[in-house]
Design a protein around this motif. Structure first.
Motif, PDB file in Angstrom:
ATOM      1  N   THR A  43      46.037  59.346  32.221  1.00  0.00           N
ATOM      2  CA  THR A  43      46.975  59.449  33.240  1.00  0.00           C
ATOM      3  C   THR A  43      45.942  59.501  34.992  1.00  0.00           C
ATOM      4  N   ASN A  44      44.622  60.382  34.679  1.00  0.00           N
ATOM      5  CA  ASN A  44      43.667  60.703  36.072  1.00  0.00           C
ATOM      6  C   ASN A  44      43.163  58.959  37.057  1.00  0.00           C
ATOM      7  N   VAL A  45      43.660  58.438  35.578  1.00  0.00           N
ATOM      8  CA  VAL A  45      42.631  56.267  36.294  1.00  0.00           C
ATOM      9  C   VAL A  45      43.476  55.745  37.552  1.00  0.00           C
ATOM     10  N   PRO A  46      42.583  55.933  38.428  1.00  0.00           N
ATOM     11  CA  PRO A  46      42.958  55.168  39.642  1.00  0.00           C
ATOM     12  C   PRO A  46      43.506  53.563  39.615  1.00  0.00           C
ATOM     13  N   SER A  47      43.989  53.345  40.220  1.00  0.00           N
ATOM     14  CA  SER A  47      44.388  51.889  40.413  1.00  0.00           C
ATOM     15  C   SER A  47      43.837  51.116  40.265  1.00  0.00           C
ATOM     16  N   TRP A  48      42.366  50.934  40.942  1.00  0.00           N
ATOM     17  CA  TRP A  48      41.722  49.829  41.558  1.00  0.00           C
ATOM     18  C   TRP A  48      40.353  49.831  39.856  1.00  0.00           C
ATOM     19  N   SER A  49      40.789  50.750  39.215  1.00  0.00           N
ATOM     20  CA  SER A  49      39.719  50.952  37.996  1.00  0.00           C
ATOM     21  C   SER A  49      39.819  49.479  36.786  1.00  0.00           C
ATOM     22  N   TRP A  50      41.666  49.030  37.136  1.00  0.00           N
ATOM     23  CA  TRP A  50      41.857  47.809  36.113  1.00  0.00           C
ATOM     24  C   TRP A  50      40.923  46.471  36.979  1.00  0.00           C
ATOM     25  N   THR A  51      41.016  47.159  38.265  1.00  0.00           N
ATOM     26  CA  THR A  51      40.222  45.583  38.476  1.00  0.00           C
ATOM     27  C   THR A  51      38.828  45.349  38.930  1.00  0.00           C
ATOM     28  N   ALA A  52      38.224  46.866  38.701  1.00  0.00           N
ATOM     29  CA  ALA A  52      36.652  46.782  38.191  1.00  0.00           C
ATOM     30  C   ALA A  52      36.798  46.508  36.859  1.00  0.00           C
ATOM     31  N   THR A  53      37.172  47.449  36.394  1.00  0.00           N
ATOM     32  CA  THR A  53      37.126  46.966  34.639  1.00  0.00           C
ATOM     33  C   THR A  53      36.708  45.143  34.152  1.00  0.00           C
ATOM     34  N   LEU A  54      38.032  44.471  35.147  1.00  0.00           N
ATOM     35  CA  LEU A  54      38.400  43.128  34.649  1.00  0.00           C
ATOM     36  C   LEU A  54      37.342  42.335  35.431  1.00  0.00           C
ATOM     37  N   ILE A  55      36.348  43.042  36.419  1.00  0.00           N
ATOM     38  CA  ILE A  55      35.231  42.421  37.664  1.00  0.00           C
ATOM     39  C   ILE A  55      33.533  43.014  36.084  1.00  0.00           C
ATOM     40  N   SER A  56      33.947  43.598  35.905  1.00  0.00           N
ATOM     41  CA  SER A  56      32.962  43.983  35.026  1.00  0.00           C
ATOM     42  C   SER A  56      32.975  43.130  33.390  1.00  0.00           C
ATOM     43  N   ILE A  57      33.729  42.889  33.381  1.00  0.00           N
ATOM     44  CA  ILE A  57      33.802  41.954  32.013  1.00  0.00           C
ATOM     45  C   ILE A  57      33.162  40.749  32.809  1.00  0.00           C
ATOM     46  N   PHE A  58      33.677  40.182  33.645  1.00  0.00           N
ATOM     47  CA  PHE A  58      33.333  38.813  33.536  1.00  0.00           C
ATOM     48  C   PHE A  58      31.402  38.686  34.390  1.00  0.00           C
ATOM     49  N   ILE A  59      31.251  39.798  35.035  1.00  0.00           N
ATOM     50  CA  ILE A  59      30.025  40.194  34.707  1.00  0.00           C
ATOM     51  C   ILE A  59      29.287  40.014  33.374  1.00  0.00           C
ATOM     52  N   ASP A  60      29.252  40.919  32.405  1.00  0.00           N
ATOM     53  CA  ASP A  60      29.033  40.745  31.829  1.00  0.00           C
ATOM     54  C   ASP A  60      28.834  39.755  30.870  1.00  0.00           C
ATOM     55  N   ILE A  61      30.044  38.968  30.967  1.00  0.00           N
ATOM     56  CA  ILE A  61      30.057  37.312  30.506  1.00  0.00           C
ATOM     57  C   ILE A  61      28.462  36.511  30.552  1.00  0.00           C
ATOM     58  N   PHE A  62      28.982  36.410  32.232  1.00  0.00           N
ATOM     59  CA  PHE A  62      28.254  35.352  32.941  1.00  0.00           C
ATOM     60  C   PHE A  62      26.419  35.911  32.420  1.00  0.00           C
ATOM     61  N   SER A  63      26.142  37.547  32.480  1.00  0.00           N
ATOM     62  CA  SER A  63      24.955  37.794  32.310  1.00  0.00           C
ATOM     63  C   SER A  63      24.848  37.728  31.248  1.00  0.00           C
ATOM     64  N   LEU A  64      25.268  37.088  30.221  1.00  0.00           N
ATOM     65  CA  LEU A  64      25.405  37.107  28.691  1.00  0.00           C
ATOM     66  C   LEU A  64      24.523  35.828  28.461  1.00  0.00           C
ATOM     67  N   ILE A  65      25.409  35.178  29.359  1.00  0.00           N
ATOM     68  CA  ILE A  65      25.227  33.401  29.038  1.00  0.00           C
ATOM     69  C   ILE A  65      23.579  32.965  30.084  1.00  0.00           C
ATOM     70  N   GLY A  66      23.169  33.963  31.424  1.00  0.00           N
ATOM     71  CA  GLY A  66      21.947  33.954  31.895  1.00  0.00           C
ATOM     72  C   GLY A  66      21.365  34.656  30.882  1.00  0.00           C
ATOM     73  N   ILE A  67      21.145  35.749  29.915  1.00  0.00           N
ATOM     74  CA  ILE A  67      20.010  35.790  29.395  1.00  0.00           C
ATOM     75  C   ILE A  67      20.007  34.611  28.073  1.00  0.00           C
ATOM     76  N   TRP A  68      21.236  34.263  27.275  1.00  0.00           N
ATOM     77  CA  TRP A  68      21.369  33.436  26.113  1.00  0.00           C
ATOM     78  C   TRP A  68      19.910  31.517  27.093  1.00  0.00           C
ATOM     79  N   LEU A  69      20.036  31.855  28.068  1.00  0.00           N
ATOM     80  CA  LEU A  69      19.147  30.715  28.973  1.00  0.00           C
ATOM     81  C   LEU A  69      18.280  30.869  29.620  1.00  0.00           C
TER      82      LEU A  69
END
Length: 125
Positions: A43-69
């Motif tokens: 209940t204490n999660v700020p509304s912007w944290s969901w957007t930050a989480t989505l951005i973080s997941i996309f960054i993770d995916i792109f960084s994993l692809i970078g590591i793969w390459l």
């Protein structure tokens, strides 16, 4: 002399596992019912944290692809995102003990990936 890059089973399996988990989490976090259930629990999660989480997941995916390459920048971005993610979990979900489990899993996966990458660092450019 051209050096043949050998990723190895350990690094390959960790990268594939992380990528699958990131895509799965991206799917879960984007479904309405999952997000609504999380809002009931945290209940204490700020509304912007969901957007930050989505951005973080996309960054993770792109960084994993970078590591793969074999890109050092992928490693740097992954470590930076992991640190920011853990800090976000600690400061936003602080009163919840189950958040500590999430932090432990994140740190363990990052540590294992760091160990696997460290053994292959000479292949990264």
């Amino acid at each position: 002399m051209i050096m043949k890059k050998n990723r190895g089973k350990f690094l390959t399996s960790l990268l594939v596992l992380q990528l699958v988990l990131s895509v799965l989490y991206l799917y879960l976090i984007s479904t309405t019912s999952y997000s609504q259930n999380l809002l009931k629990i945290y209940t204490n999660v700020p509304s912007w944290s969901w957007t930050a989480t989505l951005i973080s997941i996309f960054i993770d995916i792109f960084s994993l692809i970078g590591i793969w390459l074999w890109k050092k920048s992928g490693v740097y971005v992954y470590v930076s995102a992991a640190v920011l993610s853990v800090l976000m979990e600690v400061f936003i979900l602080r009163p919840r003990y189950d958040a500590l489990g999430s932090v432990f899993v994140s740190l363990t996966m990052t540590g294992l990936l760091f160990y696997a990458i460290n053994r292959k660092w000479k292949y990264f450019s």
